[in-house]
Design a protein around this motif. Sequence first.
Motif, mmCIF file in Angstrom:
data_model
loop_
_atom_site.group_PDB
_atom_site.id
_atom_site.type_symbol
_atom_site.label_atom_id
_atom_site.label_comp_id
_atom_site.label_asym_id
_atom_site.label_seq_id
_atom_site.Cartn_x
_atom_site.Cartn_y
_atom_site.Cartn_z
ATOM 1 N N THR A 17 0.770 -1.235 -0.036
ATOM 2 C CA THR A 17 -0.137 0.073 -0.167
ATOM 3 C C THR A 17 0.967 1.413 -0.006
ATOM 4 O O THR A 17 1.681 1.353 0.992
ATOM 5 N N ARG A 18 0.762 2.072 -0.979
ATOM 6 C CA ARG A 18 1.280 3.279 -1.154
ATOM 7 C C ARG A 18 2.907 3.438 -0.929
ATOM 8 O O ARG A 18 3.291 4.242 -0.162
ATOM 9 N N LEU A 19 3.568 2.377 -1.553
ATOM 10 C CA LEU A 19 4.991 2.541 -1.591
ATOM 11 C C LEU A 19 5.615 3.368 -2.284
ATOM 12 O O LEU A 19 4.981 3.881 -3.385
ATOM 13 N N ASP A 20 6.864 4.092 -2.013
ATOM 14 C CA ASP A 20 7.512 5.183 -2.541
ATOM 15 C C ASP A 20 8.358 4.586 -3.922
ATOM 16 O O ASP A 20 9.261 3.970 -3.530
ATOM 17 N N LEU A 21 7.928 4.815 -4.922
ATOM 18 C CA LEU A 21 8.661 4.256 -6.263
ATOM 19 C C LEU A 21 10.104 4.757 -6.155
ATOM 20 O O LEU A 21 10.907 4.082 -6.747
ATOM 21 N N ARG A 22 10.221 6.053 -5.746
ATOM 22 C CA ARG A 22 11.365 6.729 -5.836
ATOM 23 C C ARG A 22 12.456 5.784 -4.878
ATOM 24 O O ARG A 22 13.590 5.568 -5.525
ATOM 25 N N ARG A 23 12.005 5.487 -3.635
ATOM 26 C CA ARG A 23 12.760 4.946 -2.870
ATOM 27 C C ARG A 23 12.965 3.459 -3.253
ATOM 28 O O ARG A 23 14.244 2.938 -2.911
ATOM 29 N N ILE A 24 12.005 2.650 -4.071
ATOM 30 C CA ILE A 24 12.294 1.334 -4.379
ATOM 31 C C ILE A 24 13.434 1.560 -5.367
ATOM 32 O O ILE A 24 14.221 0.452 -5.566
ATOM 33 N N PHE A 27 2.309 10.408 -16.023
ATOM 34 C CA PHE A 27 1.061 9.707 -16.122
ATOM 35 C C PHE A 27 0.249 9.712 -14.766
ATOM 36 O O PHE A 27 0.781 10.043 -14.000
ATOM 37 N N ASP A 28 -0.901 9.446 -15.079
ATOM 38 C CA ASP A 28 -1.845 9.180 -13.991
ATOM 39 C C ASP A 28 -2.038 8.141 -13.412
ATOM 40 O O ASP A 28 -1.860 7.909 -11.981
ATOM 41 N N ARG A 29 -1.789 7.218 -14.089
ATOM 42 C CA ARG A 29 -1.701 5.727 -13.611
ATOM 43 C C ARG A 29 -0.962 4.707 -14.644
ATOM 44 O O ARG A 29 -0.986 4.759 -15.627
ATOM 45 N N LEU A 30 -0.396 3.793 -13.796
ATOM 46 C CA LEU A 30 0.303 2.890 -14.437
ATOM 47 C C LEU A 30 0.149 1.358 -13.749
ATOM 48 O O LEU A 30 0.377 1.275 -12.729
ATOM 49 N N GLN A 31 -0.156 0.578 -14.605
ATOM 50 C CA GLN A 31 -0.430 -0.778 -14.299
ATOM 51 C C GLN A 31 0.399 -1.998 -14.955
ATOM 52 O O GLN A 31 0.540 -1.589 -16.050
ATOM 53 N N ASP A 89 0.152 -1.303 -8.988
ATOM 54 C CA ASP A 89 -0.697 -0.002 -9.575
ATOM 55 C C ASP A 89 -0.163 1.309 -9.012
ATOM 56 O O ASP A 89 -0.045 1.368 -7.952
ATOM 57 N N VAL A 90 0.616 2.077 -9.945
ATOM 58 C CA VAL A 90 1.053 3.408 -9.693
ATOM 59 C C VAL A 90 0.523 4.489 -10.021
ATOM 60 O O VAL A 90 -0.061 4.506 -11.146
ATOM 61 N N THR A 91 0.067 5.385 -9.106
ATOM 62 C CA THR A 91 -0.563 6.584 -9.452
ATOM 63 C C THR A 91 0.191 7.656 -9.298
ATOM 64 O O THR A 91 1.419 8.035 -8.385
#
Length: 555
Positions: free
Chosen positions: A403-410, A481-485, A451-453
């Motif tokens: 839930t709501r992981l930070d993509l930058r930190r990953i 983008f608004d959403r990436l799945q 699911d990235v928002t």
Amino acid sequence: MNSGLVYAKTPIGDEAVRQSTRVVQRNLRMVLVQVDGKMTVGELSAKIGNSRLVENAIDELERGGYIVPLAKAAAAWELGKPKSRKEQVSAISQFSTFGSGAASGPTSLGAQSQVSRFSSFGKPILPTAAPVAEAPGFQPEFEPDIHDDVPAPAGRLPRLLALGGVGLLAFLVLLVIFFPYGNYRADIERELGGMLAAPVTVGNVSLRLLPAPHLSLQGITIGAAGGGVIDAIEIHRPWGMILSGAAGVKDVTVAGASIPVEQLLALPAIGKSPAIPLPAMRQLTLSDFRVNAGNSVFFGPFGGRLLLSSGQLESASLETPDRSVLITARTLAQGVDLKMEGRAWRLPGVPVTFPVLQAKVVLEENRLQLGDIDASFFGGLLKGNWTLSWGTGLAMSGNGELTRLDLRRIGADLIPQMTAEGDLSGSIRIAARGDDWQALWRNASAQLQIDVTRGLMNGMDIGEAARRGPGSLVRAGATRFDRLQADVGVDAQGVSLRDIRLDAGLLTASGQLRVAPGGEVNGAMVALARSSVSTTRVPLAVSGSLPTLTLSAGR
């Protein structure tokens, strides 16, 4: 004593006052001087200010013949009148203490005999009130030495008790120090064997005095070869063992222990077996404690404390030296409830840190399960389960919800070449097998549905490539983008993204990408650019190395 009695001096007492002799001690002389045949005992006590001193002194003076009650005073003085010069001299000589006025001749011999009766290394002796004019050869009785008003035996008793206490303490100290503990090694091994449910061998038994007296057992082995080992066991307050044997052992410290899982689970204190030879033990302190799982995995080191009741585990608290992992345990009706708490805990062998982690722990002979995991993970949350087994090699499996992981930190921790932003949610499944812990993680594979928002993908500009149309070549840039799945697979060969669905308002894209371990990217996508009058479909080939990619628009 009757405080209304009135006392008067006898001739002996009057002579003692007038001659200022050393017949009586200071307190007796002080009272003797005040006796005048008029004041009562109570009045004397009030005048001197110490009734106990006055009463004791009057009693001694009366028994010594220096004073008598007023009713007997006349008889005492009549009996004490001198009948001849010789008798007077003889009576007076009783109070002479080696003075210069001693008589000579036969009288002086009698005087010398009387003087000797008052000499006792310089201390006065009180005579009884015997008449001076008795028949020749009469020897009056004398009381023993008069000392302070506190009887001598009462003063000696505390000293005797104190000396006895010191002697007893010294005896106990010597007993504790020189007690032949080594002779009881076989008994100690038997007691430890029952406690640990396995044969135990103790290398050395000795008494240590610092930092506090304790019995030190060193070089302990548990079971056959490959079993557990313990560097040292400290039995505190060893005198309890001297007095009560094993039942006197209540506080024990175990240092440098390494125990296989199967031996740990076989301990009567942890299992449901009621028999344990040390039911009186209340506390077990551990330091540098490890649990071995298989041939290449261990849990620990831990330090902490176990509390026991009637030989069974009541509660426990163990943590790693850096305090990043805390294990707590308590006994329930259905068994032992274990819980794990992680605090800035870094998973060994993996560049992943859990700022906060909580989980239920189930430890079995060939498996460790972490259930109900609730962890802070890359700025978001992870909930799930994870299992590690070591029956035949090492294997692990797990699943969870993100839930709501930070993509930058990953990207910063796992794929440094990738620069992306957004909030990632989804699910994850992980599995691995290996011969040791490092090989386990090298062979790990994970499947994610992400699911990235509200994100940003750096390295390629899909919108610009779609706008330029077929035949164009666009290098670098960024796509917001608004959403990436996507379905994401991670293994030793790299990262694959399948069924990519990108939504950026008037621009959408779909496709798949493959990222090699070195950062090389290959893939294909189809971009759809919509306008108010038409929709343009542009196929794109993706190539290059992170973080800079190239998009080639086809026809």
